[in-house]
Enzyme design. Structure first.
Site, PDB file in Angstrom:
ATOM      1  N   HIS A 136     -33.425  55.699  86.883  1.00 20.63           N
ATOM      2  CA  HIS A 136     -33.031  56.978  86.270  1.00 20.63           C
ATOM      3  C   HIS A 136     -33.924  58.114  86.734  1.00 20.63           C
ATOM      4  O   HIS A 136     -35.007  57.885  87.263  1.00 20.63           O
ATOM      5  CB  HIS A 136     -33.044  56.911  84.737  1.00 20.63           C
ATOM      6  CG  HIS A 136     -34.389  56.631  84.122  1.00 20.63           C
ATOM      7  ND1 HIS A 136     -34.847  55.360  83.872  1.00 20.63           N
ATOM      8  CD2 HIS A 136     -35.382  57.455  83.706  1.00 20.63           C
ATOM      9  CE1 HIS A 136     -36.052  55.421  83.320  1.00 20.63           C
ATOM     10  NE2 HIS A 136     -36.408  56.676  83.220  1.00 20.63           N
TER      11      HIS A 136
ATOM     12  N   HIS B 168     -39.775  62.852  85.544  1.00 20.04           N
ATOM     13  CA  HIS B 168     -40.164  61.691  86.342  1.00 20.04           C
ATOM     14  C   HIS B 168     -38.937  61.014  86.940  1.00 20.04           C
ATOM     15  O   HIS B 168     -37.807  61.280  86.528  1.00 20.04           O
ATOM     16  CB  HIS B 168     -40.986  60.678  85.521  1.00 20.04           C
ATOM     17  CG  HIS B 168     -40.266  60.040  84.372  1.00 20.04           C
ATOM     18  ND1 HIS B 168     -40.308  60.530  83.087  1.00 20.04           N
ATOM     19  CD2 HIS B 168     -39.477  58.929  84.301  1.00 20.04           C
ATOM     20  CE1 HIS B 168     -39.593  59.751  82.282  1.00 20.04           C
ATOM     21  NE2 HIS B 168     -39.073  58.766  82.996  1.00 20.04           N
TER      22      HIS B 168
ATOM     23  N   GLU C 212     -42.162  56.309  87.310  1.00 18.28           N
ATOM     24  CA  GLU C 212     -42.110  55.214  86.354  1.00 18.28           C
ATOM     25  C   GLU C 212     -41.590  53.988  87.111  1.00 18.28           C
ATOM     26  O   GLU C 212     -40.650  54.091  87.890  1.00 18.28           O
ATOM     27  CB  GLU C 212     -41.139  55.564  85.216  1.00 18.28           C
ATOM     28  CG  GLU C 212     -40.977  54.474  84.169  1.00 18.28           C
ATOM     29  CD  GLU C 212     -40.030  54.885  83.029  1.00 18.28           C
ATOM     30  OE1 GLU C 212     -39.223  55.813  83.223  1.00 18.28           O
ATOM     31  OE2 GLU C 212     -40.114  54.274  81.958  1.00 18.28           O
TER      32      GLU C 212
HETATM   33 CO    CO Z   1     -38.112  57.084  82.126  1.00 18.41          CO
END
Ligand code: CO
Length: 134
Positions: A7, A79, A130
């Site tokens: 994502h 992020h 991440e």
């Molecule tokens: Co995230």
């Protein structure tokens, strides 16, 4: 090492307005808001055919995204999340290559119920990364 883009997270102040934009203007399927108290954010998931967008807004008084939104009042990309097969192995390999893992390096359970870690943005082109165990 890294696999699929899981994502992209976009930090916003007004989650209802952001969800409306993605649903009504961009025509995407959006979830109801989900409060994630332990992460200090409320999340709306936007499902796209090949990945997800996470709209995140501060939850509570000391949200980890509060400072980001002070710098970026209109919101912005917070992020990107890449999948890895084995998060502990990825952490160890990245550390051996000189990358900084945020926090104590112990994976935490992220927004999708899977172990995650964050990498220092200064080591990766100014982008907070991440890693999520696939
Ligand atoms: Co995230």
């Amino acid at each position: 090492m890294i696999g699929r883009l899981n994502h992209v997270a976009i930090a916003v102040r007004d989650l209802a307005r952001a969800a409306e934009l993605y649903r009504d203007v961009l025509g995407a399927a959006v979830s109801a808001p989900i409060a994630q108290a332990e992460h200090g954010v409320t999340t709306v998931f936007v499902a796209l055919p090949n990945t997800k967008i996470e709209l995140i807004a501060p939850f509570g008084d000391d949200s980890p995204i509060a400072k980001f939104l002070d710098r970026m009042p209109d919101g912005g990309i917070h992020h990107v999340c890449y999948e890895v097969d084995d998060i502990a192995a990825a952490r160890d390999a990245l550390r051996a290559r000189g990358a900084r893992v945020l926090g104590d390096g112990a994976p935490k359970i992220g927004a999708h119920g899977k172990p995650v870690l964050f990498l220092h943005p200064k080591d990766f082109c100014g982008t907070l990364i991440e890693l999520e165990q696939a």
